[in-house]
Design an enzyme around this catalytic site. Sequence first.
Site, PDB file in Angstrom:
ATOM      1  N   HIS A   1       9.097  -3.637   2.084  1.00 56.26           N
ATOM      2  CA  HIS A   1       7.986  -3.897   1.158  1.00 56.26           C
ATOM      3  C   HIS A   1       7.697  -2.607   0.390  1.00 56.26           C
ATOM      4  CE1 HIS A   1       3.532  -3.895   0.286  1.00 56.26           C
ATOM      5  NE2 HIS A   1       3.889  -5.029  -0.285  1.00 56.26           N
TER       6      HIS A   1
ATOM      7  N   HIS B   1       3.793   1.518  -7.940  1.00 56.76           N
ATOM      8  CA  HIS B   1       2.848   0.533  -7.429  1.00 56.76           C
ATOM      9  C   HIS B   1       1.731   0.401  -8.444  1.00 56.76           C
ATOM     10  CE1 HIS B   1       0.380  -1.014  -3.738  1.00 56.76           C
ATOM     11  NE2 HIS B   1       0.755  -1.974  -4.569  1.00 56.76           N
TER      12      HIS B   1
END
Length: 587
Positions: free
Chosen positions: A123, A169
Amino acid sequence: MSSYRVCVCFTRKFRVTEAEPPADVKEAFKKYAEGGNQMSSEQLLKFLMEVQGETQLSVVDAEGIVRPILQKRHPITKLTRQALVLDDFHHYLFSADLNPPINSKVVHDMNAPLSHYYIFTGHNSYLTGNQLTSDCSDVPIIKALKKGVRVIELDIWPNSDKDDVHVLHGRTATTPVELITCLKSIKEHAFSASPYPVVITLEDHLTPDLQAKVAQMLTETFGEMLFVPESDSLKECPSPEELKHRIIISTKPPKEYLEASASVCKDRRNNSTRSKESEDDVWGSEPSSLTADQEENEKSDSDKNYEDDDESIHRPHVSSAYKRLIAIHAGKPKGGLKEALKIDPDKVRRLSLSEQALEKAAESHGTDIVRFTQRNILRVYPKGTRFNSSNYKPLIGWMHGAQMVAFNMQGYGRSLWLMHGMFRSNGGCGYVKKPDFLLNVGPNNEFFDPKAKLPVKKTLKVKVYMGDGWHLDFKQTHFDRYSPPDFYTRVGIAGVPADEMMKKTKTREDMWSPVWDEEFTFPLTVPELALLRIEVHEYDMSEKDDFAGQTCIPVSELKPGIHTVPLCDRKGEKYNSTRLLMRFEFI
C-alpha cells in the site's frame, strides 16, 4: 565465561555453555542408529522418512546431508568417517540452513486464474515513512520487490507545471518522486525474488494528455514485459504461470478530465490532515472524521470524476493508448455494495474496500464477498487514519478470499509479521493458492460462510525444545547489564477467530542458550488459514519485557518432525544465528 560488573569491586561470572541435545533427539538417534554410536546415511534416511515426513528423498540425498556436516565438523577425519555421531546429528537438526520448518520451493499449482491466489500486496509503496510528511522514493519499492511483494501501488499526479507526472500521497506534505524513476526501478528489480507477475495499481489523478504520456512511459520502459490484453477487458484472469516475468497494469478506465480535478490537484499539498481519497472504496471517502456508517452516504471528488461508464470510449479526449494498457479494470458500479459484488460473466474487475468497509460488508454479505472473489479481485487497504503507516489484521480479508490485502511494508509490528508469515508459503514467490473451500461451490450453489461454526479439522502439537544464537547476534549487556538474559517463548495461532490463542513457556533465568522442553496443543477448525506465531521475550522485573525475536509460519506448510526455526527482528529481517529447535506433529 562471561563477566558482568555489578559494582566497582564486584563482578559476576557466568559460564556460556552449549546446551546438550534434548532427550527426544537422543532417543531418535538411539533408535535410528540401532543402538550404536554412529548413524549411517541409510539410517538417517529412515529417520527423515519416518519422523520428518521427507518421503521423496533417496540414499544419495541423505549422503548429501552427511558429507558437508562431516567436512565442517571433522575436517581431519572426513575421509575415514562416513557416519554421524550424536553431536553431528544434533548439529544437523539445529541448523536453519539444513533443517528448516517449511519448504523453500514453489509447491502450489500455478496454472489457475490469478483470482485464485492471495497476492503479496503493498500500500502506498513509494512512501519511506509516515503517510503525511515522509519522502516519496523508489527505495521502498525496491525493498518490497526484493522481499517478494508482487503488487506495487503508485499514486500519480501532475507536477506543478502540469507537463510531467509525479508519484506522491495526494493532499499531504509528502515530497514527490518522478514516475519514470519508479518505473525504471520496478523494471530492474521486479523479478529479483520471484518470476511471477508484478501488478502495478495506479491511483490516477491525471489529465488525458498526461495519461497518454504515462502510456508512453509504460510502453517504452517495460516493452515486451508489459502484459497488454487482447480486448478491452479480461473475461478471465490468466494464471501466474502464463504471466511469468510480465508487468500488469490495474487502474480505473480513464474518463474525460474534468476541471474539478484540476482544483483537487492544485490544493493537494495544502491539506496535510486529510486522508487519502476513496481508493475506489465502495462506501465512498474515508476522512478520519467519518464513521463506517457515514461512508456509505459520502462520495469523494474522485468518485464523481471516475465512475465506471462505458461511454468513455466514445469521448474524444480519453487517452485510448492508456486505456488499452489496463489489464485489470478497477472501479465500482453505481448502487452500493450489493451492485458492487455482482458477478459479470464477461468481465473481470477489481474492487477496493478499506479495512473498515470490509468489516462492515462482512457482517451481512460474507458469502457474497467469497463468491465475488472466486472470479474477481478484491483489494483491501488500511483506513485513512493510519498516519503512522501501521497495519491492520489481515485475516478477515483472507477469510473472505480477498487476493490483495494491501499493507504498509515500511511499517512493522505484529500485523506485518502475519503478512510475512503468510507469504513464506509457496517458496516465498508472492503468490499463495487460496484454500479449495474458498474456490468451490456447494451442491446447492452455496459458498463458504466465514461466520459458520466449524468442527476441529486438525490438531497441531508444538514442542519448544531450546534456543540459541542470541550471544552471537546481541551484545553481552543488550538484555541485562548485570546477568545473562531470562528468556521465555510465546507460541500461538493466528487464523479464524475460533482458532486463535497464545501460550507461553516458563522463563529460563540467566541462560544465553535456554532449554524449555515444553509442549503445547492447538485444535484447528481452519488449518489452511492458520499461522503459527512464535515470539521470544526477555523477562524484565522492573520494566517492559525485551523483544528477542519473532517469526510466523504457515501451518499448512509445516513439516512434521524436529526442525530449526530461525527468528527475525521487529522488521522481519532474519537474524544471523538466533533460532529455536522445535517439534511439530499433526494429530
